[in-house]
Design an enzyme around this catalytic site. Structure first.
Site, PDB file in Angstrom:
ATOM      1  CE1 TYR A 156      98.325  46.581 -24.746  1.00 35.68           C
ATOM      2  CE2 TYR A 156      99.018  45.427 -26.236  1.00 35.68           C
ATOM      3  CZ  TYR A 156      98.596  45.920 -24.745  1.00 35.68           C
ATOM      4  OH  TYR A 156      98.462  44.533 -24.213  1.00 35.68           O
TER       5      TYR A 156
ATOM      6  NE  ARG B  64      85.659  36.436 -33.677  1.00 36.44           N
ATOM      7  CZ  ARG B  64      86.735  37.005 -33.461  1.00 36.44           C
ATOM      8  NH1 ARG B  64      88.187  35.971 -33.260  1.00 36.44           N
ATOM      9  NH2 ARG B  64      87.510  38.261 -34.263  1.00 36.44           N
ATOM     10  NE  ARG B  65      85.739  36.630 -37.622  1.00 37.26           N
ATOM     11  CZ  ARG B  65      87.007  36.275 -37.361  1.00 37.26           C
ATOM     12  NH1 ARG B  65      87.292  35.231 -37.326  1.00 37.26           N
ATOM     13  NH2 ARG B  65      87.960  37.277 -36.924  1.00 37.26           N
TER      14      ARG B  65
ATOM     15  CG  HIS C  96      89.492  39.864 -24.752  1.00 38.68           C
ATOM     16  ND1 HIS C  96      89.179  40.164 -23.960  1.00 38.68           N
ATOM     17  CD2 HIS C  96      89.686  39.541 -25.662  1.00 38.68           C
ATOM     18  CE1 HIS C  96      91.148  41.046 -23.639  1.00 38.68           C
ATOM     19  NE2 HIS C  96      90.801  40.145 -24.665  1.00 38.68           N
ATOM     20  CG  PHE C  97      87.866  41.898 -29.467  1.00 43.88           C
ATOM     21  CD1 PHE C  97      86.440  42.895 -30.166  1.00 43.88           C
ATOM     22  CD2 PHE C  97      87.324  40.758 -30.431  1.00 43.88           C
ATOM     23  CE1 PHE C  97      86.074  42.569 -31.453  1.00 43.88           C
ATOM     24  CE2 PHE C  97      87.023  40.434 -31.613  1.00 43.88           C
ATOM     25  CZ  PHE C  97      86.010  41.551 -31.723  1.00 43.88           C
ATOM     26  CG  HIS C  98      83.083  44.092 -28.782  1.00 47.87           C
ATOM     27  ND1 HIS C  98      82.850  42.996 -29.915  1.00 47.87           N
ATOM     28  CD2 HIS C  98      82.132  44.705 -29.457  1.00 47.87           C
ATOM     29  CE1 HIS C  98      82.757  43.378 -30.540  1.00 47.87           C
ATOM     30  NE2 HIS C  98      81.953  44.613 -30.604  1.00 47.87           N
TER      31      HIS C  98
END
Lengths: 539, 177
Positions: free
Chosen positions: A220, A430-431, A367-369
């Site tokens: 945020y 991921r990763r 999601h976070f990209h």
């Protein structure tokens, strides 16, 4: 006339965008390396070093420096007063920059390939931990500047509402001070003493708990400047009014309060925290969706006012009537679309049980990209296009290039993240730096890997176009075009607001109670339980 | 403070949406008892070999006194041990995990078996596999430069074809050592 501290804003934002370009180039390398399309690139050491650097540059350097630069400019122009102390602000800048360079050395040498989330008991060079700490310490100078400037303004204008842009900026400064308590405790009390050899073991589970304190509100911290642009700049750029100033304040206060005590949704799958605490944090995670849903409504309503003022008719005719070729308006529309997609994925991740299916799969970076690149950074671009002429006194090098760049970024984000969502559902972790699994499932991943490479290339082209446009603007000839920032006026002028929506004292006390309730025992338990801490491991 | 009537309606819609999602989550958690792995059980990761449960000879699939299937596994750079296990479909299977070195994560693709494996703690997951088949089990947390190579296989066989544990069954369901 007052000093708008243009040099300070420009210096901070240039560091941000140069780092961004480097990180975007690493991004293309990573998708190429991971896909295995170019066998010559195959290198686990290269990949994990690059992922660590990409994460640090995007998540810490781009964001922190952009937010500081934008904050100084927002503060001076919305309050119409100079920066409280310029030397103090420059010290903050240099501390952050020296920290960044100090962390860059071990990153480039492959001695800090522990990702930006640190992951003890794998141990990086002490310079990495100290450097990132200095980057954060420098940003604390900025927080102090913002808080003092708002206090000065309130003393000079008793009873008057602080301009929304500044109220939100200070909300972010206070959010950031609270946010960094977690990671600062981890680094100062655990990682630095351990990496210097003063302690031999590290409590990895405590470190994860402390990092989770930071890991959600930091998102945020990055997003609030984008929201500031959506509330205070976009309606004016579209030719309309802000639908509600007061609801904006409510949204920023809710972001401050609800984004902090919810980090355990990053630990849903961890064995060291009990189910009740996770469920408690899960509840707050859904509450933090509320201010974002408010924001979506207010911004779309403001755009509708603009569209109708421009002659748009009918239920949806106002959308076509908006100035789509204005970078600020275009970026806002694209950001809201990607926020909707990314938000949908976020609800899945936030769901206490459903998260099990996607945890640590390729779905998560998908999601976070979307939220970071698609919603946050695209608004950073729009702000840069808007501010560069005002900061440098030169006109934007190419308006058409800016519009094309924003569309390319939007397309690149979709092309990159859509396959990641599918790969996540298909079980891809991921990763990973390559796919060596000898199983039929892994062969189903190949087509999506090819698509993500295309996305990475589109994003890098867009990033280059962005930085070139800023560079050529800065190098151009001076004009005497207007340099005033036009903040959106609300439909209903705000003459008085309740003191709770004009300051933060009440909310800080709420946070003390809420944070102690959410993290008190979960942190204290590590000093009560019979824990056995691991020693350091190399990568 | 001024709130537009339309805005008031939207606020109601927002709280209704969030409320419905929260009710679904709390219902599955509190009534159906669906929880992520959260057993908060400590262990000394450096001396797993000295525990009874995670000693090398005792790893693998067990059937407890109550016929429940229990799987004990160790995560270590770069593999899961034992490398191959066989479990029955349609039966609750409880996995218990410990790491001997760094942080790992493990999931079986397209199932609910997913957990982090954190140094100093035992992770425990109970799930049912409805579909027989071959399932890869991947390390899903970066654990070092060999992370890509860290995986193993699970065969889920139809319940009536399952021949039982391949390793000696521990008589009593002992936890820890």
């Amino acid at each position: 006339m007052f000093d708008k501290a243009e040099k300070l804003a420009l210096a901070n934002m240039w560091v941000a965008f140069v780092s961004f370009l480097a990180a975007a180039a690493l991004g293309l390398y990573q998708v190429l390396e991971r896909s295995g399309i170019v066998p010559e690139l195959d290198s686990a050491a290269g990949y994990f070093g690059s992922v660590s650097t990409h994460g640090v540059l995007m998540a810490y350097v781009l964001t922190t420096f952009f937010i500081m630069g934008f904050g100084y400019y927002t503060a001076t122009t919305s309050l119409k007063q100079p920066v409280w102390s310029k030397p103090f602000a420059w010290i903050g800048f240099w501390v952050s920059l020296i920290g960044t360079l100090m962390a860059a050395v071990p990153l480039v040498l492959g001695k800090a390939s522990v990702l930006y989330t640190f992951y003890p008991p794998m141990q990086a060079s002490a310079a990495f931990y100290i450097g990132t700490t200095l980057l954060v310490v420098g940003s604390w100078f900025w927080c102090v500047e913002m808080i003092v400037m708002m206090a000065q303004w309130k003393r000079a204008h008793p009873g008057k509402p602080v301009p929304l842009a500044m109220y939100a900026t200070v909300a972010n400064a206070i959010l950031w001070l609270w946010t960094t308590v977690g990671v600062a405790s981890e680094v100062l009390f655990q990682l630095i003493p351990w990496s210097l050899g003063w302690t031999s073991t590290v409590d990895a589970a405590l470190a994860r708990t402390l990092f989770s304190w930071t890991l959600h509100p930091i998102v945020y911290f990055w997003l609030i400047p984008a929201y500031i642009a959506l509330y205070t700049m976009v309606p004016a750029a579209a030719g309309g009014r802000l639908f509600s100033d007061e609801m904006g304040r409510v949204a920023f206060v809710m972001l401050l309060v609800f984004s902090l005590p919810i980090g355990f949704h990053h630990l849903y799958m961890d064995p060291e925290q009990a189910a009740g605490w996770k469920l408690f944090h899960g509840f707050g995670t859904f509450m933090v969706a509320v201010p974002t849903l408010f924001t979506g409504f207010t911004v779309i309503a403001s755009l509708e006012i603009a569209g109708r003022l421009r002659g748009g008719k009918g239920l949806l005719g106002w959308i076509g009537a908006l100035p789509w070729s204005n970078p600020m308006v275009l970026a806002a529309l694209l950001a809201l679309l990607l926020l909707a997609f990314g938000g949908f994925g976020g609800v899945v991740n936030a769901s206490y049980a459903m998260n099990t299916v996607v945890h640590n799969t390729a779905w998560v970076p998908g999601h976070f990209h979307l939220i970071f690149g698609g919603t946050t950074v695209i608004m950073y671009f729009a702000v840069a296009y808007y501010l560069w002429p005002r900061l440098t006194g030169k006109s934007l090098f190419s308006h058409g290039l800016a519009v094309a760049q924003l569309w390319l970024w939007f397309i690149g984000m979709l092309v990159t993240t859509a396959p990641w969502h599918v790969l996540g559902i298909l079980g891809q972790p991921r990763r990973i730096s390559s796919i060596v699994y000898d199983t039929p499932l892994a062969t189903t991943w190949a087509p999506y890997e090819a698509v993500m490479v295309t996305g990475g290339a589109i994003l890098l082209i867009s990033a280059i176009m962005f930085v070139i446009n800023l560079l050529l603007t800065h190098a151009g000839a001076a004009t005497d075009a207007g340099r005033e920032v036009e903040y959106a006026l609300p439909i209903h002028p705000v003459l008085r607001v309740p003191s709770a929506l004009n300051g933060f004292a009440l909310w800080n006390w709420v946070l003390v109670i809420y944070l102690v309730a959410s993290f008190g025992y979960p942190i204290a338990q590590f000093f009560i339980l019979d824990v056995h801490n691991p020693t350091a491991w190399g990568i | 403070m001024h709130i537009d009537p339309l805005e008031r309606k939207w606020i109601f819609v927002v709280f209704a949406m969030v409320g419905i999602m929260l009710i679904a989550i709390f219902f599955t958690a509190l009534v159906q008892r669906v929880h992520p792995p959260s057993n908060v059980e400590t262990i000394d990761s450096a001396s797993l070999h000295l525990t009874q449960e995670f000693a090398e000879d005792n790893l693998g699939v067990h059937r407890g006194a109550d016929a429940a299937v229990r799987v004990t596994m160790v995560a270590a750079r770069y593999g899961f041990y034992p490398q191959h296990i066989e479990v029955p479909a349609g039966t609750p299977v409880t996995f218990r995990w410990a790491t001997i070195d760094v942080l790992h994560g493990v999931h079986m693709a397209r199932t609910n078996m997913n957990t982090m494996v954190v140094p100093g703690f035992v992770s425990q997951v109970t799930t049912v596999f409805p579909e027989p088949g071959e399932y890869p089990m991947f390390c899903n947390e970066y654990c070092g430069l060999g992370h890509d190579h860290m995986w193993s296989r699970v065969t889920v066989v139809p319940k009536d074809q399952w021949s039982g544990p391949k390793v000696a069954t521990v008589a009593a369901d002992k936890k820890g050592g």
